[in-house]
Design a protein around this motif. Sequence first.
Motif, mmCIF file in Angstrom:
data_model
loop_
_atom_site.group_PDB
_atom_site.id
_atom_site.type_symbol
_atom_site.label_atom_id
_atom_site.label_comp_id
_atom_site.label_asym_id
_atom_site.label_seq_id
_atom_site.Cartn_x
_atom_site.Cartn_y
_atom_site.Cartn_z
ATOM 1 N N UNK A 177 0.827 -1.208 0.000
ATOM 2 C CA UNK A 177 0.000 0.000 0.000
ATOM 3 C C UNK A 177 0.861 1.257 0.000
ATOM 4 N N UNK A 178 2.070 1.153 0.540
ATOM 5 C CA UNK A 178 3.029 2.253 0.512
ATOM 6 C C UNK A 178 4.431 1.676 0.642
ATOM 7 N N UNK A 179 5.460 2.416 0.192
ATOM 8 C CA UNK A 179 6.833 1.891 0.291
ATOM 9 C C UNK A 179 7.180 1.496 1.722
ATOM 10 N N UNK A 180 8.006 0.476 1.849
ATOM 11 C CA UNK A 180 8.359 -0.030 3.170
ATOM 12 C C UNK A 180 9.837 -0.388 3.205
ATOM 13 N N UNK A 181 10.340 -0.624 4.393
ATOM 14 C CA UNK A 181 11.724 -1.029 4.568
ATOM 15 C C UNK A 181 12.405 -0.213 5.652
ATOM 16 N N UNK A 182 13.470 -0.776 6.204
ATOM 17 C CA UNK A 182 14.222 -0.141 7.283
ATOM 18 C C UNK A 182 15.663 0.067 6.837
ATOM 19 N N UNK A 183 16.253 1.151 7.320
ATOM 20 C CA UNK A 183 17.590 1.536 6.871
ATOM 21 C C UNK A 183 18.632 0.458 7.147
ATOM 22 N N UNK A 184 18.499 -0.267 8.254
ATOM 23 C CA UNK A 184 19.470 -1.298 8.601
ATOM 24 C C UNK A 184 19.150 -2.673 8.052
ATOM 25 N N UNK A 185 18.177 -2.773 7.162
ATOM 26 C CA UNK A 185 17.755 -4.056 6.614
ATOM 27 C C UNK A 185 16.367 -4.433 7.103
ATOM 28 N N UNK A 186 15.635 -5.175 6.293
ATOM 29 C CA UNK A 186 14.248 -5.527 6.600
ATOM 30 C C UNK A 186 14.064 -7.028 6.581
ATOM 31 N N UNK A 187 13.608 -7.579 7.693
ATOM 32 C CA UNK A 187 13.244 -8.998 7.753
ATOM 33 C C UNK A 187 11.837 -9.150 7.176
ATOM 34 N N UNK A 188 11.710 -9.943 6.129
ATOM 35 C CA UNK A 188 10.438 -10.138 5.426
ATOM 36 C C UNK A 188 10.005 -11.582 5.605
ATOM 37 N N UNK A 189 8.804 -11.771 6.107
ATOM 38 C CA UNK A 189 8.244 -13.103 6.279
ATOM 39 C C UNK A 189 6.986 -13.227 5.430
ATOM 40 N N UNK A 190 6.989 -14.182 4.514
ATOM 41 C CA UNK A 190 5.851 -14.429 3.629
ATOM 42 C C UNK A 190 5.162 -15.721 4.068
ATOM 43 N N UNK A 191 3.868 -15.642 4.291
ATOM 44 C CA UNK A 191 3.072 -16.802 4.691
ATOM 45 C C UNK A 191 2.152 -17.178 3.538
ATOM 46 N N UNK A 192 2.199 -18.439 3.133
ATOM 47 C CA UNK A 192 1.436 -18.932 1.983
ATOM 48 C C UNK A 192 0.526 -20.045 2.465
ATOM 49 N N UNK A 193 -0.770 -19.801 2.430
ATOM 50 C CA UNK A 193 -1.751 -20.801 2.869
ATOM 51 C C UNK A 193 -2.215 -21.657 1.700
ATOM 52 N N UNK A 194 -2.346 -22.945 1.974
ATOM 53 C CA UNK A 194 -3.026 -23.889 1.059
ATOM 54 C C UNK A 194 -4.077 -24.588 1.919
ATOM 55 N N UNK A 195 -5.222 -23.940 2.074
ATOM 56 C CA UNK A 195 -6.223 -24.414 3.031
ATOM 57 C C UNK A 195 -7.543 -24.736 2.353
ATOM 58 N N UNK A 196 -7.467 -25.226 1.123
ATOM 59 C CA UNK A 196 -8.682 -25.601 0.413
ATOM 60 C C UNK A 196 -9.339 -26.812 1.069
ATOM 61 N N UNK A 197 -8.523 -27.729 1.555
ATOM 62 C CA UNK A 197 -9.053 -28.852 2.324
ATOM 63 C C UNK A 197 -9.651 -29.979 1.518
ATOM 64 N N UNK A 198 -9.345 -30.086 0.224
ATOM 65 C CA UNK A 198 -9.869 -31.190 -0.572
ATOM 66 C C UNK A 198 -8.767 -32.173 -0.894
ATOM 67 N N UNK A 199 -7.803 -31.759 -1.739
ATOM 68 C CA UNK A 199 -6.646 -32.591 -2.027
ATOM 69 C C UNK A 199 -5.405 -31.737 -1.829
ATOM 70 N N UNK A 200 -4.242 -32.374 -1.719
ATOM 71 C CA UNK A 200 -3.017 -31.624 -1.540
ATOM 72 C C UNK A 200 -2.655 -30.858 -2.800
ATOM 73 N N UNK A 201 -2.713 -29.544 -2.737
ATOM 74 C CA UNK A 201 -2.399 -28.711 -3.906
ATOM 75 C C UNK A 201 -1.439 -27.590 -3.506
ATOM 76 N N UNK A 202 -0.368 -27.968 -2.814
ATOM 77 C CA UNK A 202 0.612 -26.983 -2.425
ATOM 78 C C UNK A 202 1.503 -26.567 -3.578
#
Length: 204
Positions: A177-202
């Motif tokens: 939504x707007x630029x982000x980041x920290x001067x000393x470096x930015x720890x970025x954590x991405x969470x990816x859900x596969x929660x359809x609950x029918x068959x494994x489709x990761x």
Amino acid sequence: EAALNAQTPEIAEAQRLWEEGLRRAERDWTPLVPHAATATHGVRLELQPDGSVLASGPNPELTTYTVTATAATPGLTGLRLEVLPDPSLPRGGPGRDAYGHFRVTGLRVDVAPASDPDAATPLPLDTVKVNDFAYAFQPGDLSGKAPAAYGRKRGSWAVNAMRDGTRVPRHAVLRAAQPFGFAGGTRITVTIDHLDGTIGQGIG
């Protein structure tokens, strides 16, 4: 037909500009090399020498991936998630079901100063755009936190890889939504859900 097939200087120049735009867009992205990747329900995520992450092991109906990397540059405007084929995946992937499909039901990003990773906060996303999908969805379908019993009531990023002659990568662009980041470096954590609950489709 002859007029449609004729190559004019204007068409050639438009083609050149279009191709240059694609190359410039690729150069604007800086690869992030993850330093940690985990998954729920027994899925194994292994960091590869080329900086990618490969899934193996069980292929459960529900799983969530968490991938962490550090960006050195502030003023970031978005993230691009690349989903790659691999010979180890069913029919070459890029997903893990029997046909190489995948279905992502949630994408979330948290950011923190590299010096204080426990101070993570959610990154507001303006939109999510993908380069291929089997079914239309709204960006908000992915950026909200999905319940465990997700079902198919909301949209998801699903790919039908059987349409490929040769398996090709897919990607999703998460625009902040707007630029982000920290001067000393930015720890970025991405969470990816596969929660359809029918068959494994990761993702593979």
